[in-house]
Design a protein around this motif. Structure first.
Motif, PDB file in Angstrom:
ATOM      1  N   LEU A  94      49.663  43.113  43.258  1.00  0.00           N
ATOM      2  CA  LEU A  94      49.516  42.274  42.149  1.00  0.00           C
ATOM      3  C   LEU A  94      49.646  43.967  41.398  1.00  0.00           C
ATOM      4  O   LEU A  94      50.771  43.364  39.909  1.00  0.00           O
ATOM      5  CB  LEU A  94      47.309  43.343  42.224  1.00  0.00           C
ATOM      6  CG  LEU A  94      47.066  42.288  42.686  1.00  0.00           C
ATOM      7  CD1 LEU A  94      45.340  42.091  42.824  1.00  0.00           C
ATOM      8  CD2 LEU A  94      46.512  40.938  42.351  1.00  0.00           C
ATOM      9  N   ARG A  95      50.131  44.555  41.759  1.00  0.00           N
ATOM     10  CA  ARG A  95      51.104  45.651  40.777  1.00  0.00           C
ATOM     11  C   ARG A  95      52.447  44.934  40.214  1.00  0.00           C
ATOM     12  O   ARG A  95      52.641  45.425  39.808  1.00  0.00           O
ATOM     13  CB  ARG A  95      51.302  47.116  41.463  1.00  0.00           C
ATOM     14  CG  ARG A  95      52.376  48.059  41.084  1.00  0.00           C
ATOM     15  CD  ARG A  95      51.188  49.340  41.378  1.00  0.00           C
ATOM     16  NE  ARG A  95      50.827  50.172  42.068  1.00  0.00           N
ATOM     17  CZ  ARG A  95      50.235  50.649  40.693  1.00  0.00           C
ATOM     18  NH1 ARG A  95      50.662  50.470  39.273  1.00  0.00           N
ATOM     19  NH2 ARG A  95      48.749  50.932  40.701  1.00  0.00           N
ATOM     20  N   GLU A  96      52.797  44.013  41.830  1.00  0.00           N
ATOM     21  CA  GLU A  96      54.792  44.048  41.660  1.00  0.00           C
ATOM     22  C   GLU A  96      54.082  42.640  40.466  1.00  0.00           C
ATOM     23  O   GLU A  96      54.893  42.501  38.846  1.00  0.00           O
ATOM     24  CB  GLU A  96      55.269  42.801  42.274  1.00  0.00           C
ATOM     25  CG  GLU A  96      55.260  44.714  43.129  1.00  0.00           C
ATOM     26  CD  GLU A  96      56.242  43.943  44.902  1.00  0.00           C
ATOM     27  OE1 GLU A  96      55.725  42.793  45.017  1.00  0.00           O
ATOM     28  OE2 GLU A  96      56.529  44.475  45.491  1.00  0.00           O
ATOM     29  N   ARG A  97      52.916  42.013  39.919  1.00  0.00           N
ATOM     30  CA  ARG A  97      52.480  40.616  39.565  1.00  0.00           C
ATOM     31  C   ARG A  97      52.338  41.277  37.839  1.00  0.00           C
ATOM     32  O   ARG A  97      53.065  41.670  36.998  1.00  0.00           O
ATOM     33  CB  ARG A  97      52.076  40.397  39.731  1.00  0.00           C
ATOM     34  CG  ARG A  97      51.942  39.484  40.844  1.00  0.00           C
ATOM     35  CD  ARG A  97      50.624  38.327  41.318  1.00  0.00           C
ATOM     36  NE  ARG A  97      51.083  37.288  41.926  1.00  0.00           N
ATOM     37  CZ  ARG A  97      51.478  36.089  42.369  1.00  0.00           C
ATOM     38  NH1 ARG A  97      51.410  35.622  40.904  1.00  0.00           N
ATOM     39  NH2 ARG A  97      52.061  35.867  43.380  1.00  0.00           N
ATOM     40  N   CYS A  98      52.016  42.848  37.459  1.00  0.00           N
ATOM     41  CA  CYS A  98      51.706  43.110  36.239  1.00  0.00           C
ATOM     42  C   CYS A  98      52.785  44.388  35.990  1.00  0.00           C
ATOM     43  O   CYS A  98      52.189  45.243  35.391  1.00  0.00           O
ATOM     44  CB  CYS A  98      50.225  44.286  36.330  1.00  0.00           C
ATOM     45  SG  CYS A  98      48.980  42.950  36.988  1.00  0.00           S
ATOM     46  N   GLU A  99      53.378  44.613  35.934  1.00  0.00           N
ATOM     47  CA  GLU A  99      54.765  45.390  36.389  1.00  0.00           C
ATOM     48  C   GLU A  99      54.911  46.075  34.934  1.00  0.00           C
ATOM     49  O   GLU A  99      54.508  46.440  33.900  1.00  0.00           O
ATOM     50  CB  GLU A  99      55.918  45.519  37.129  1.00  0.00           C
ATOM     51  CG  GLU A  99      56.881  46.566  36.920  1.00  0.00           C
ATOM     52  CD  GLU A  99      58.102  45.898  38.235  1.00  0.00           C
ATOM     53  OE1 GLU A  99      59.531  47.274  37.593  1.00  0.00           O
ATOM     54  OE2 GLU A  99      58.088  45.872  38.747  1.00  0.00           O
ATOM     55  N   GLY A 100      55.459  44.606  34.102  1.00  0.00           N
ATOM     56  CA  GLY A 100      55.076  45.239  33.593  1.00  0.00           C
ATOM     57  C   GLY A 100      54.330  45.416  31.647  1.00  0.00           C
ATOM     58  O   GLY A 100      54.491  46.550  30.899  1.00  0.00           O
ATOM     59  N   GLN A 101      53.098  45.155  31.991  1.00  0.00           N
ATOM     60  CA  GLN A 101      52.156  45.997  31.325  1.00  0.00           C
ATOM     61  C   GLN A 101      51.706  47.529  32.097  1.00  0.00           C
ATOM     62  O   GLN A 101      51.184  48.782  31.389  1.00  0.00           O
ATOM     63  CB  GLN A 101      50.858  44.682  31.446  1.00  0.00           C
ATOM     64  CG  GLN A 101      50.707  43.949  30.650  1.00  0.00           C
ATOM     65  CD  GLN A 101      51.682  42.929  31.684  1.00  0.00           C
ATOM     66  OE1 GLN A 101      52.341  42.954  32.901  1.00  0.00           O
ATOM     67  NE2 GLN A 101      52.532  41.289  31.409  1.00  0.00           N
ATOM     68  N   LEU A 102      52.151  47.803  33.388  1.00  0.00           N
ATOM     69  CA  LEU A 102      51.656  48.340  33.594  1.00  0.00           C
ATOM     70  C   LEU A 102      52.347  49.841  33.312  1.00  0.00           C
ATOM     71  O   LEU A 102      51.629  51.548  33.649  1.00  0.00           O
ATOM     72  CB  LEU A 102      51.260  48.781  35.281  1.00  0.00           C
ATOM     73  CG  LEU A 102      50.319  47.734  36.061  1.00  0.00           C
ATOM     74  CD1 LEU A 102      50.312  47.549  37.512  1.00  0.00           C
ATOM     75  CD2 LEU A 102      48.764  48.155  35.778  1.00  0.00           C
ATOM     76  N   GLY A 103      53.481  49.911  33.399  1.00  0.00           N
ATOM     77  CA  GLY A 103      54.169  50.841  32.845  1.00  0.00           C
ATOM     78  C   GLY A 103      53.518  52.087  31.855  1.00  0.00           C
ATOM     79  O   GLY A 103      53.420  53.062  31.558  1.00  0.00           O
ATOM     80  N   LYS A 104      53.776  50.711  30.734  1.00  0.00           N
ATOM     81  CA  LYS A 104      53.355  51.705  29.477  1.00  0.00           C
ATOM     82  C   LYS A 104      51.567  52.005  30.033  1.00  0.00           C
ATOM     83  O   LYS A 104      51.376  53.143  28.947  1.00  0.00           O
ATOM     84  CB  LYS A 104      53.612  50.252  28.670  1.00  0.00           C
ATOM     85  CG  LYS A 104      55.169  50.418  28.104  1.00  0.00           C
ATOM     86  CD  LYS A 104      55.092  49.699  26.414  1.00  0.00           C
ATOM     87  CE  LYS A 104      56.091  49.251  26.681  1.00  0.00           C
ATOM     88  NZ  LYS A 104      56.577  48.153  25.203  1.00  0.00           N
ATOM     89  N   LEU A 105      50.823  50.837  30.226  1.00  0.00           N
ATOM     90  CA  LEU A 105      49.808  52.041  30.079  1.00  0.00           C
ATOM     91  C   LEU A 105      49.057  53.183  31.271  1.00  0.00           C
ATOM     92  O   LEU A 105      48.659  53.906  30.965  1.00  0.00           O
ATOM     93  CB  LEU A 105      48.572  50.294  31.184  1.00  0.00           C
ATOM     94  CG  LEU A 105      47.118  50.610  31.204  1.00  0.00           C
ATOM     95  CD1 LEU A 105      46.660  50.685  29.494  1.00  0.00           C
ATOM     96  CD2 LEU A 105      46.760  49.114  31.454  1.00  0.00           C
ATOM     97  N   HIS A 106      50.278  52.860  32.085  1.00  0.00           N
ATOM     98  CA  HIS A 106      49.900  54.064  33.463  1.00  0.00           C
ATOM     99  C   HIS A 106      50.417  55.630  31.796  1.00  0.00           C
ATOM    100  O   HIS A 106      49.641  56.476  32.175  1.00  0.00           O
ATOM    101  CB  HIS A 106      50.695  54.124  34.300  1.00  0.00           C
ATOM    102  CG  HIS A 106      50.878  55.540  34.872  1.00  0.00           C
ATOM    103  ND1 HIS A 106      49.825  55.508  34.879  1.00  0.00           N
ATOM    104  CD2 HIS A 106      51.965  55.955  35.535  1.00  0.00           C
ATOM    105  CE1 HIS A 106      50.107  57.115  36.132  1.00  0.00           C
ATOM    106  NE2 HIS A 106      51.523  56.946  36.249  1.00  0.00           N
TER     107      HIS A 106
END
Length: 661
Positions: A94-106
């Motif tokens: 799931l993290r790999e699928r959402c990688e583009g959004q998760l980085g900035k959100l983190h």
């Protein structure tokens, strides 16, 4: 933080929590899981995880609540081992699928929560939190093991898409509220261990700027030393200055430039005193950095000999190119960094014919040959070195991927060992006779572990083995009355028969089974004679046997496993440094026979119980369990190999030495 800021912060946290819980709940309702109990379990599990993570300020706090591993969903709950492993892997995908959004959100959450050292899994709305909810949902819905695993398989694509939408909306909301991504104190080089999202190996790219303060402080210190020294510099007009530079370059051409001869230090020579103060500082810094790089133990002797050819080209550019020490992306510095990267993991006595040493030698020879005609020769040679590093890293990843299914079985066995040890600790007491404790810890532990791996903790076989352990512990307790002794006599034959059957399943023959049970049977004989204690010879028994072993994996050619076997008296405390290891890190590991293995981590299991270590120059792969790695690490027999950029590391060491002097 003023009251308005606090209100905004609380509102954003509440919005993020509601967005995640509502979005995921709606997804599973649409997916067909509309049971109120299931949805309530989902919201409870994810909500508790969210609230817990919101209150944590750093990685250490995160690790303290994470139980046996850094993954909050692997071993915190042990009711379903297979589901634990699959759920952890599900979170990773799931993290790999959402990688583009998760980085900035983190990074936005780091700013919102005033964090400076937050782990990726620490994101309150991250996939790990969702998976905590999935576990609670599965329990609340009383799903079977097959139903749980099937749910993960069927829901992955749709849930990944839904989470990506949730994360996109949260990023927009945070941005509109003025919560911009946290700026970390210092970016790490792209080729370092934290460069690839998710801990993968990736390709080697252009390193980010080296902090200017190291080189600036070094040059400032050299300037101060120079100001205190006698000055022989001749004040010259531009034409004279150019002539002096030409004369110094000619002087450099006269110096030996290989390991066969030791060049005179330019900064200390008569020629060096003629150049401008700034040039003299640059030359002095370059010489000191080069000498420190040449002494770095990371480099094999053969590589050091080849790199010696680059001393004169480096000094020529230090004299003619003022950006060498001010431009952190300078190709010269990147060439030396690439040499350092390529040599990590090589033995000090690596042959000059080793592909890495040979490539460094060829590169140095071309630079030495063309530097006077082409000052950009470092730039043209850089891609060749970086490509070699990338190819070696790719080979590590590819070779590790071949053995991941086998390593996953080792991981399951390790989880089972921990669970079986925990179960036996629950059966034992301080009053339990030592022979019975030794039998459970040395033999029945193996039976429980094998049963967990092959059949699972919900199987009838598992319940049967637990019942036998319980009856065995009853059988060795003092029997005061005649009735108790008669009951023991009636129970014992069937009990021993079933225990023998369990031992046979782990491969013990009749002789080995008799030897394993002999101390307990002697104890039974003493009890049936009315003795409250065993005979004196029974007091000498073999305690829990724990050892470090290196074994081949029976059904897999080329894979060996380094593991600690035996009973866990307590849940081991894992050092922070071990918990932070990721795919891409280099390790130097001691084996039980005293030999050492160097390699790059190609894969880390979801629960961090197993990693695969790959030597790019050898075909075999070593699986190392967390327990073995912890034991070797704490004993000082295993260490992480340094990977910091060679040029910057050397500049730092020079600066430290000057301060100390």
């Amino acid at each position: 933080m003023n009251s308005n800021d606090l209100t905004t912060r609380e509102a954003l946290i509440a919005k993020a929590r509601a967005s995640l819980l509502d979005g995921v709940s709606d997804f599973f309702r649409d997916f067909g899981l509309s049971s109120p109990a299931a949805i309530e379990g989902l919201r409870r599990g994810a909500g508790n995880s969210f609230d817990e993570l919101v209150g944590i300020k750093d990685k250490r706090g995160f690790e303290q609540i994470s139980g046996l591993t850094a993954s909050r969903i692997s071993l915190v709950h042990e009711s379903d081992l297979e589901f634990s492993i699959r759920l952890s892997d599900f979170a990773r995908r799931l993290r790999e699928r959402c990688e583009g959004q998760l980085g900035k959100l983190h990074l936005r959450f780091m700013r919102l929560l005033d964090q400076t050292d937050a782990a990726a899994e620490q994101l309150p709305v991250g996939p790990e939190t969702v998976c905590c909810g999935l576990r609670e949902m599965a329990q609340a819905a009383d799903m079977t093991s097959d139903e749980r695993l099937g749910l993960l398989e069927r829901a992955e694509a749709g849930l990944g898409h839904r989470l990506a939408s949730i994360y996109t909306r949260l990023n927009t909301a945070f941005d509109e509220a003025g919560i911009h991504p946290q700026v970390l104190g210092r970016p790490e080089p792209l080729h370092s261990r934290r460069s690839v999202p998710g801990g993968g190996l990736g390709s080697v790219g252009t390193p980010p700027p080296v902090p200017a303060d190291t080189l600036s402080e070094l040059r400032q210190m050299l300037f101060s030393r120079q100001a205190r020294a006698p000055q022989n510099t001749v004040t010259a007009d531009p034409q004279m200055a150019s002539m002096i530079v030409e004369r110094v370059l000619a002087w450099l051409n006269e110096q030996p430039s290989s390991a066969a001869g030791a060049a005179q230090r330019l900064s200390a020579s008569e020629a060096g005193t003629l150049v401008s103060a700034e040039n003299r500082i640059n030359i002095d810094a370059a010489e000191r950095i080069f000498d420190t790089m040449s002494a770095n133990p990371r480099l094999p002797v053969a590589a050091k000999g080849a790199m010696a050819r680059l001393r004169i080209p480096l000094l020529k550019l230090a004299l003619t190119d003022p950006t060498l020490l001010t431009n952190p992306r300078h190709p010269v510095r990147r060439v030396f960094d690439a040499i350092g990267d390529a040599c990590v993991g090589l033995a000090a006595d690596s042959s000059p014919n080793h592909p890495v040493c040979w490539a460094i030698s060829e590169t140095a020879a071309r630079i030495q040959q063309h530097i006077d005609r082409d000052p950009n020769v470092f730039t043209s040679e850089l891609p060749k070195l970086e490509s070699m590093v990338a190819v070696r890293l790719t080979a590590v990843k590819d070779r590790a991927s071949t053995f991941i299914p086998h390593a996953a079985r080792i991981e399951r066995s390790e989880i089972a060992l921990r669970y079986a040890s925990k179960t036996i600790r629950a059966f034992e007491s301080e009053a339990a006779p030592a022979p019975a404790r030794a039998f459970l810890e040395n033999y029945w532990l193996q039976v429980l572990q094998a049963t967990l791996v092959e059949r699972g903790e919900k199987s009838s076989e598992w319940r049967h083995q637990l019942m036998l352990a319980d009856r065995l512990m009853w059988s060795v307790q003092p029997k005061v009355t005649t009735e108790e002794r008669n009951h023991l006599i009636r129970l014992l034959p069937e009990l021993l028969k079933r225990i023998h059957a369990g031992l046979a399943e782990i491969g013990l023959d009749q002789t080995a089974r008799d030897a394993a049970l002999s101390p307990c049977m002697d104890l039974h004989a003493a009890l049936m004679r009315g003795r409250s204690q065993p005979e004196s010879e029974l007091e000498h028994h073999e305690g829990a046997i724990v050892e470090l072993r290196l074994d081949p994996v029976s059904d897999t050619s080329g894979l060996r496993v380094l593991r600690m076997t035996g009973f866990l008296t307590t849940d081991p405390a894992v050092p922070d440094a071990v918990m932070q290891l990721q795919a891409g890190d280099w390790l130097d590991v001691a084996l039980p026979d005293g030999r050492r293995v160097r390699g790059r981590i190609g894969w880390v299991s979801p629960s961090r119980q197993v990693l695969l270590l790959v030597d790019p120059d050898r075909q075999g792969v070593l699986a190392i369990t967390q327990r073995a790695l912890t034991q070797q690490w704490q004993a000082g027999l295993t260490r992480e190999l340094p990977e910091s950029p060679l040029f910057e590391q050397s500049a730092t060491e020079v600066l430290k030495a000057l301060k100390a002097g």
